[in-house]
Write a protein that holds these residues in place. Sequence first.
Motif, short mmCIF file in Angstrom:
data_model
loop_
_atom_site.label_atom_id
_atom_site.label_comp_id
_atom_site.label_asym_id
_atom_site.label_seq_id
_atom_site.Cartn_x
_atom_site.Cartn_y
_atom_site.Cartn_z
N UNK A 189 -1.68 24.31 3.54
CA UNK A 189 -1.67 25.33 2.49
C UNK A 189 -1.98 24.77 1.11
N UNK A 190 -2.34 23.50 1.01
CA UNK A 190 -2.60 22.88 -0.29
C UNK A 190 -3.91 23.40 -0.88
N UNK A 191 -4.06 23.35 -2.19
CA UNK A 191 -5.35 23.70 -2.80
C UNK A 191 -6.45 22.78 -2.28
N UNK A 192 -7.66 23.31 -2.13
CA UNK A 192 -8.80 22.49 -1.69
C UNK A 192 -9.44 21.87 -2.92
N UNK A 193 -9.44 20.53 -2.96
CA UNK A 193 -9.88 19.80 -4.15
C UNK A 193 -11.36 19.52 -4.18
N UNK A 194 -12.04 19.56 -3.02
CA UNK A 194 -13.45 19.23 -3.03
C UNK A 194 -14.12 19.45 -1.70
N UNK A 207 0.85 -1.19 0.00
CA UNK A 207 0.00 0.00 0.00
C UNK A 207 0.88 1.24 0.00
N UNK A 208 0.63 2.15 -0.91
CA UNK A 208 1.40 3.38 -0.97
C UNK A 208 0.73 4.50 -0.19
N UNK A 209 1.49 5.55 0.08
CA UNK A 209 0.92 6.70 0.77
C UNK A 209 -0.22 7.32 -0.03
N UNK A 218 5.61 18.89 12.49
CA UNK A 218 4.85 18.38 11.36
C UNK A 218 5.48 17.15 10.75
N UNK A 219 6.81 17.13 10.67
CA UNK A 219 7.53 15.97 10.15
C UNK A 219 7.37 14.77 11.08
N UNK A 220 7.37 15.04 12.39
CA UNK A 220 7.16 13.95 13.36
C UNK A 220 5.77 13.34 13.21
N UNK A 245 -0.27 17.58 6.67
CA UNK A 245 -1.23 17.44 5.58
C UNK A 245 -0.60 17.83 4.24
N UNK A 246 0.17 18.90 4.23
CA UNK A 246 0.79 19.34 2.98
C UNK A 246 1.70 18.25 2.42
N UNK A 247 2.46 17.59 3.30
CA UNK A 247 3.35 16.51 2.85
C UNK A 247 2.54 15.32 2.36
N UNK A 248 1.45 15.00 3.05
CA UNK A 248 0.63 13.87 2.64
C UNK A 248 -0.04 14.13 1.29
#
Length: 399
Positions: free
Chosen positions: A248-253, A136-138, A353-355, A166-169
């Motif tokens: 800070x990511x764009x909101x997709x839905x 399973x991938x991220x 955040x990284x932790x 969240x931004x990294x995910x």
Amino acid sequence: MLQAYLRPDGRKGIRNVVVVAYLVECAHHVARQIVTRADDLDTHLIGFPGCYPNDYALTVMQALCAHPNVGGVLLVSLGCESFNRKALLDSARAAGRPAELLVIQQAGGTRSTIQAGLEAVARLRAAADQAPRAAMGLDELVIGTICGGSDGTSGVTANPAVGRCFDRLVEAGAACIFEETGELIGCEKIMASRAVTPELGAEIEACVEKAARYYTIMGFGSFAAGNADGGLTTQEEKSMGAYSKSGASPISGLIKPGDRPPGGGLYLLDVVPDGEPRFGFPNISDNTEAVELIACGAHMILFTTGRGSVVGSAISPVIKVCANPETYRRLSEDMDVDAGRILEGRSGVDEVGAEIFDLVVATAGGRRTASEDLGHQEFILTYKHFEPIGPACLPVRAA
């Protein structure tokens, strides 16, 4: 790559839970006794207490019984409630989940149903344990976030740290869901500016305006006395803190309970009921909102707290991120991450955040969270009403 449980419907889970679901409050005790006597950390109790039928409750229960973290389902019915037990049983089986039904009025009462339930759980556990494992991938993960017991530290430590995670995910292709539209009042235009289309931005503004109307009519909102004691002064201040969990990511839905994100990206979950406010439809329970996130497919929940909430959830693990260093020192056994060290200058937001990101990966790989180790499996499902989302809410799917 992670190793997950591959379900017959093609979805992948990070846990292998057998759920025992009561379909009316009259069956709650029997179902709880089955779970207690099964004495298995991976057998969880869920249920709906109402006797009057509710489409929202059926939708959520169907989503939960087909959740990728669920490997088997036992339904416990009294027999005369209005819940559509056949529809729930059929949907679980259609999703490839081993599923059984017990009707107390037909099974001979409390003792005989508990005994039959224990035998059923044993069969379901044996079947769930045969689930094949698969890589399973991220980019196949769905992660939700909520905040509870917020204080003046939440918006400057734990919440923005979750936003960084969240931004990294999202960058890795995962689907991330934030919610609590009643706690985002005042942030609607900021969120609309991040929407991937203007039409989605308009939907986001409308759903927050609905939340403001709802709480105005009901005479209460999400701002609790404990928030004020913790240093928060206004709803808008609390909203900005809650908003920072989104990163800070764009909101997709924009989705509603039971809707699954169609792919990776950042999604807002509208949790305030549609239509006129009704008695019995409040929306201020953290555990109800956790259930709604899980019904959208969340494999796990990132739960931030400043005052010190200790709850977990059935079905999906909860990672507790503590915002306040003093709270962490008092309640460290219930917490997974000490984000309060940001306030004391012992770490930065990016580092925490990284932790959290690393802990998400470890939890997806099987590491137990603090709430899991302590046996927290809270679950609340009440009456609500939602209309289906429109095409502007999921421009990714429409494309």
